[in-house]
Design an enzyme around this catalytic site. Sequence first.
Site, short mmCIF file in Angstrom:
data_model
loop_
_atom_site.label_atom_id
_atom_site.label_comp_id
_atom_site.label_asym_id
_atom_site.label_seq_id
_atom_site.Cartn_x
_atom_site.Cartn_y
_atom_site.Cartn_z
N TYR A 1 -6.58 6.67 3.59
CA TYR A 1 -6.69 5.61 2.58
C TYR A 1 -5.98 4.33 3.03
O TYR A 1 -6.56 3.24 3.02
CB TYR A 1 -6.12 6.06 1.22
CG TYR A 1 -5.86 4.86 0.37
CD1 TYR A 1 -6.91 4.24 -0.29
CD2 TYR A 1 -4.59 4.25 0.33
CE1 TYR A 1 -6.70 3.07 -1.00
CE2 TYR A 1 -4.39 3.09 -0.37
CZ TYR A 1 -5.45 2.50 -1.03
OH TYR A 1 -5.26 1.33 -1.70
N GLU B 1 0.82 -1.21 0.00
CA GLU B 1 0.00 0.00 0.00
C GLU B 1 0.86 1.27 0.00
O GLU B 1 0.52 2.24 -0.67
CB GLU B 1 -0.96 0.01 1.19
CG GLU B 1 -2.07 -1.05 1.12
CD GLU B 1 -2.97 -0.88 -0.09
OE1 GLU B 1 -2.97 0.20 -0.70
OE2 GLU B 1 -3.69 -1.83 -0.43
N ASP C 1 -9.72 6.35 -2.93
CA ASP C 1 -8.53 6.74 -3.68
C ASP C 1 -8.96 7.36 -5.00
O ASP C 1 -10.15 7.63 -5.22
CB ASP C 1 -7.61 5.53 -3.90
CG ASP C 1 -8.16 4.60 -4.95
OD1 ASP C 1 -9.40 4.58 -5.15
OD2 ASP C 1 -7.38 3.90 -5.61
#
Length: 351
Positions: free
Chosen positions: A116, A33, A134
């Site tokens: 996020y 991520e 996102d």
Amino acid sequence: MKFSKKLISWYLQNKRTMPWRETKNPYHIWLSEIILQQTRVAQGLPYYLSFIDTFPTVFDLANANEDDVLKLWQGLGYYSRARNLHITAKYVANELQGVFPSNYKDLLALKGVGDYTASAIASICYDEPVPVVDGNVYRVLSRFFGIKTPINTTAGVREFKELAIELMDHDEPANYNQAIMEFGALQCKPKSPYCIVCPLNDSCEGLKNGWIDTLPVKLKKQKIKKRYFNYLVYSINGKQTILQQRKGNGIWKGLYEFPLIEVEENDRDSIMSNAFFQKMINGHEYKITQYREEPIVHKLSHQHLYTRFYIVNVNKLPALTKEQKIIDFAETHTYPVPILLGNFIEEFFKV
DNA sequence: AACGCGGGGGT
DNA sequence: ACCCCAGCGTT
């Protein structure tokens, strides 16, 4: 069928195979991520593989030197991600016994983990029903619901987040979050989305109203600043050069570079009369040659760097500042540098 | 609330 | 040229 179930159904049939989709290991998910923030899968994938290979556990990453982390990150950009990655690895390894936080709220406290990323890790690893918002999600939601609120305003961020919370699938948070992002990346893509074969095309407000090409709405473009960089590539007895680490808060913080003279106007006189340049060469015999006549234009999102390299041949060690180090030519490629300098080093030192 | 932060790929 | 990319931290 429900919005979320349609997306999940689409996802299960169309998802790409990716290494981080084969695991729920929070270290691996966190790593993927961070790497994928503002970064395409195709660009981030090789970095993910090399990080997993070099640092198999969070302890391995925590025990590394920051320079080694930055070196492995070289070329990926947004280098604060790498520095925060290392800070968080040390925190998890040393303070949390290597165990990542297991909910959205605690994940959010980690350096480099924002709304996020905390949602992504919490949903994928721990099935917590927190929605990711996102760039893909902004696009899918703005089009499907016909929302014209600019996505890069406080009101827009709040509106889309609230909508995302309502739409969240509480049965399968991991699949739903990845579904809407994958759907945005492959189907509801920025240009020329595949509306004709879209499973949501019978109820898409954007499509119905002809707004697909104008959604999502995003305010203003940043204007690009021009900067003029002049690098002094020392050749000390033809064997060694000088590198220094960038401090402060600008671009490339923590990376290494040659001694730099930045000028406002890129003419030769302003460079040669520059006080710093005079100080660097003062009292030494030197021969200076320009590496290339035309500057290399390095284009970043927010600035264009007109860059010239000057080869400075000297026979004695110049006076060094505290930040500067003498480096053998053959060792230059082991330091983390901006890709602009990495390309030069590869070409000039043939390493 | 606005801004700065990389590099690469698509159109 | 311009836009976008599994955003975040700082000011």
